[in-house]
Design an enzyme around this catalytic site. Structure first.
Site, PDB file in Angstrom:
ATOM      1  N   LYS A  40     -23.915-120.965   0.831  1.00  0.00           N
ATOM      2  CA  LYS A  40     -22.465-121.140   0.998  1.00  0.00           C
ATOM      3  C   LYS A  40     -21.816-119.882   1.576  1.00  0.00           C
ATOM      4  CE  LYS A  40     -21.897-124.782  -2.394  1.00  0.00           C
ATOM      5  NZ  LYS A  40     -21.491-125.175  -3.723  1.00  0.00           N
TER       6      LYS A  40
ATOM      7  N   LYS B 167     -30.459-133.223   0.962  1.00  0.00           N
ATOM      8  CA  LYS B 167     -29.802-133.962  -0.130  1.00  0.00           C
ATOM      9  C   LYS B 167     -28.495-134.585   0.353  1.00  0.00           C
ATOM     10  CE  LYS B 167     -26.962-130.375  -2.169  1.00  0.00           C
ATOM     11  NZ  LYS B 167     -26.496-129.617  -3.292  1.00  0.00           N
TER      12      LYS B 167
ATOM     13  N   LYS C  61     -21.582-133.809   1.186  1.00  0.00           N
ATOM     14  CA  LYS C  61     -20.573-133.864   2.247  1.00  0.00           C
ATOM     15  C   LYS C  61     -20.967-132.979   3.428  1.00  0.00           C
ATOM     16  CE  LYS C  61     -16.667-131.976   1.366  1.00  0.00           C
ATOM     17  NZ  LYS C  61     -15.328-131.650   0.840  1.00  0.00           N
TER      18      LYS C  61
HETATM   19  P1  TYM Z   1     -21.960-130.703  -8.528  1.00  0.00           P
HETATM   20  O1  TYM Z   1     -20.529-130.969  -8.832  1.00  0.00           O
HETATM   21  O2  TYM Z   1     -22.308-130.159  -7.186  1.00  0.00           O
HETATM   22  O3  TYM Z   1     -22.809-132.000  -8.745  1.00  0.00           O
HETATM   23  C1  TYM Z   1     -22.687-132.774  -9.924  1.00  0.00           C
HETATM   24  C2  TYM Z   1     -24.051-133.301 -10.363  1.00  0.00           C
HETATM   25  O4  TYM Z   1     -24.600-134.145  -9.332  1.00  0.00           O
HETATM   26  C3  TYM Z   1     -25.921-133.721  -9.019  1.00  0.00           C
HETATM   27  N1  TYM Z   1     -26.155-134.001  -7.587  1.00  0.00           N
HETATM   28  C4  TYM Z   1     -27.162-134.743  -7.133  1.00  0.00           C
HETATM   29  N2  TYM Z   1     -28.168-135.396  -7.754  1.00  0.00           N
HETATM   30  C5  TYM Z   1     -29.028-136.092  -6.991  1.00  0.00           C
HETATM   31  N3  TYM Z   1     -28.937-136.173  -5.631  1.00  0.00           N
HETATM   32  C6  TYM Z   1     -27.960-135.533  -4.966  1.00  0.00           C
HETATM   33  N4  TYM Z   1     -27.879-135.638  -3.638  1.00  0.00           N
HETATM   34  C7  TYM Z   1     -27.004-134.770  -5.711  1.00  0.00           C
HETATM   35  N5  TYM Z   1     -25.923-134.036  -5.371  1.00  0.00           N
HETATM   36  C8  TYM Z   1     -25.409-133.568  -6.536  1.00  0.00           C
HETATM   37  C9  TYM Z   1     -25.918-132.233  -9.327  1.00  0.00           C
HETATM   38  O5  TYM Z   1     -27.232-131.751  -9.523  1.00  0.00           O
HETATM   39  C10 TYM Z   1     -25.088-132.189 -10.580  1.00  0.00           C
HETATM   40  O6  TYM Z   1     -25.852-132.493 -11.719  1.00  0.00           O
HETATM   41  N6  TYM Z   1     -22.697-126.387 -10.877  1.00  0.00           N
HETATM   42  C11 TYM Z   1     -22.578-127.819 -11.075  1.00  0.00           C
HETATM   43  C12 TYM Z   1     -21.457-128.195 -12.018  1.00  0.00           C
HETATM   44  C13 TYM Z   1     -21.521-127.512 -13.324  1.00  0.00           C
HETATM   45  C14 TYM Z   1     -22.433-127.767 -14.396  1.00  0.00           C
HETATM   46  C15 TYM Z   1     -22.078-126.855 -15.426  1.00  0.00           C
HETATM   47  C16 TYM Z   1     -23.473-128.665 -14.576  1.00  0.00           C
HETATM   48  C17 TYM Z   1     -20.684-126.500 -13.720  1.00  0.00           C
HETATM   49  N7  TYM Z   1     -21.032-126.123 -14.990  1.00  0.00           N
HETATM   50  C18 TYM Z   1     -22.777-126.828 -16.659  1.00  0.00           C
HETATM   51  C19 TYM Z   1     -24.167-128.624 -15.793  1.00  0.00           C
HETATM   52  C20 TYM Z   1     -23.828-127.722 -16.808  1.00  0.00           C
HETATM   53  C21 TYM Z   1     -22.271-128.452  -9.729  1.00  0.00           C
HETATM   54  O7  TYM Z   1     -21.720-127.852  -8.839  1.00  0.00           O
HETATM   55  O8  TYM Z   1     -22.585-129.763  -9.655  1.00  0.00           O
END
Ligand code: TYM
Length: 347
Positions: free
Chosen positions: A122, A206, A209
């Site tokens: 990023k 993956k 967006k």
């Molecule tokens: P985020 O908001 O990017 O994504 C949310 C969840 O979706 C999963 N995910 C996917 N799984 C399968 N295939 C995909 N293409 C795909 N894209 C996204 C992500 O792995 C995630 O589980 N940092 C985290 C948010 C967060 C968090 C936490 C999670 C903040 N604090 C504490 C767990 C525990 C994030 O940006 O996810």
């Protein structure tokens, strides 16, 4: 779990969150994480939150952020997160997250944080002036989210693996510097099938967006007609003559479609593959498009019901925040005291 952490009077704790970065979650978020959350809430003491503080790293428009925070919570509910059985809340409503985040930043090496691949990707796109310190500190805030609730298990998709590893390292570091039982060392819960849903236009990346400008994404809140088009236009593998089978290495496009098909219908991947083998990819795509539309329509109706009553939704979130705070406050106090911060008890 360390013997010095008080014996829990609850089922093992599970916690996860998603960023409200868009007006809609996508199928990857649903299959990789949200679907697991719903399945796990019966057997665990579950906490699920909207990670609004995390989304500040990209400087969102304030009105859009408020709207997306509610929309994200409404989608959790529409997917089946039950606020009676789980604690559903907004991260910024529990101030302890940011406080523990600071303590963890002070325990993380600069080099260690610089090695986070999501940060590297990023920040490379945004340049050093466009990259905030918040983006750099993001994984420590995520570690704080997890450690603040003595979480045993964290259900996420594959892309969060490195952040979870950092969380575990930090937890072990705290326990060795400040004494066993300072925090609980969590485990990741990353499912085998569906932890990485691929982009429909670019099945080697993956679904997100930023991959192929969003053209290969199915949004949970979009017009099902557009989802149908995106699925029918999915890039498939060049070796059509070899048929439909689940083989993510040799056939990433078809395997991705089979994984999505299985997730939205509950059918076994191999049964679906057997049904379409030898019939050409068009049949598979057409039926998958129908299945996704049949999944999205009632999902969106449920989400719309929650969104039609923002006061009620806010009340659910306020109740969740209160329950979350009741867990977070004593854990933060325990960790703060271990760090040597003077307890505020002199009144
Ligand atoms: P985020 O908001 O990017 O994504 C949310 C969840 O979706 C999963 N995910 C996917 N799984 C399968 N295939 C995909 N293409 C795909 N894209 C996204 C992500 O792995 C995630 O589980 N940092 C985290 C948010 C967060 C968090 C936490 C999670 C903040 N604090 C504490 C767990 C525990 C994030 O940006 O996810």
């Amino acid at each position: 779990m360390s013997s010095l952490v008080p014996t829990p009077d609850h089922a093992p704790r599970i916690l996860s969150g998603m960023q409200p970065t868009d007006g809609s979650l996508h199928l990857g978020n649903y299959i990789g994480a949200l679907r697991q959350w719903v399945a796990l809430q019966d057997d665990f003491d579950a906490l699920y939150f909207v990670a609004d503080l995390h989304s500040l790293t990209v400087n969102p428009d304030p009105a859009a952020l408020r709207e997306r925070t509610r929309r994200t919570a409404a989608q959790y509910l529409a997917a089946g997160v039950d606020p009676q059985r789980s604690v559903l809340f907004v991260q910024s409503h529990v101030a302890e997250h940011a406080q523990l985040g600071w303590l963890l930043q002070c325990q993380t090496g600069f080099g260690e944080a610089s090695r986070m691949t999501q940060f590297k990707d990023k920040s490379a796109k945004q340049g050093s002036e466009g990259t905030t310190v918040g983006l750099f500190a993001y994984p420590m805030l995520m570690a704080a989210d997890i450690l603040l609730y003595d979480s045993a298990l964290v259900p996420v998709g594959e892309d969060q693996r490195q952040h979870l590893e950092l969380t575990r390292n930090l937890a072990q570091r705290l326990n060795s510097r400040f004494g066993e039982g300072t925090v609980v060392v969590p485990e990741g819960h990353i499912v085998k099938a569906g932890a990485k849903i691929q982009d429909l236009q670019n099945p080697s990346s993956k679904m997100s967006k930023s991959t192929s400008g969003g053209k290969g994404v199915v949004w949970l809140m979009e017009d099902p007609k557009r989802a149908v088009k995106a699925i029918k236009g999915a890039v498939t593998d060049a070796d059509e003559t070899y048929g439909v089978r689940y083989d993510p290495e040799a056939k990433p496009g078809i395997s991705n479609l089979l994984t999505i098909f299985s997730a939205v219908t509950g059918r076994e991947v191999h049964d679906i593959a057997a049904e379409y083998d030898g019939r050409g990819y068009g049949y598979l795509k057409a039926d998958l498009a129908d299945a996704v539309a049949a999944f999205l329509t009632p999902f969106q109706e449920r989400a719309a019901t929650y969104l039609s009553d923002p006061a009620q939704l806010d009340a659910v979130l306020a109740d969740g925040a209160e329950r979350a705070r009741a867990i977070a406050a004593p854990v933060l106090q325990r960790v703060s005291e271990r760090f040597g911060l003077l307890p505020a008890t002199g009144r």
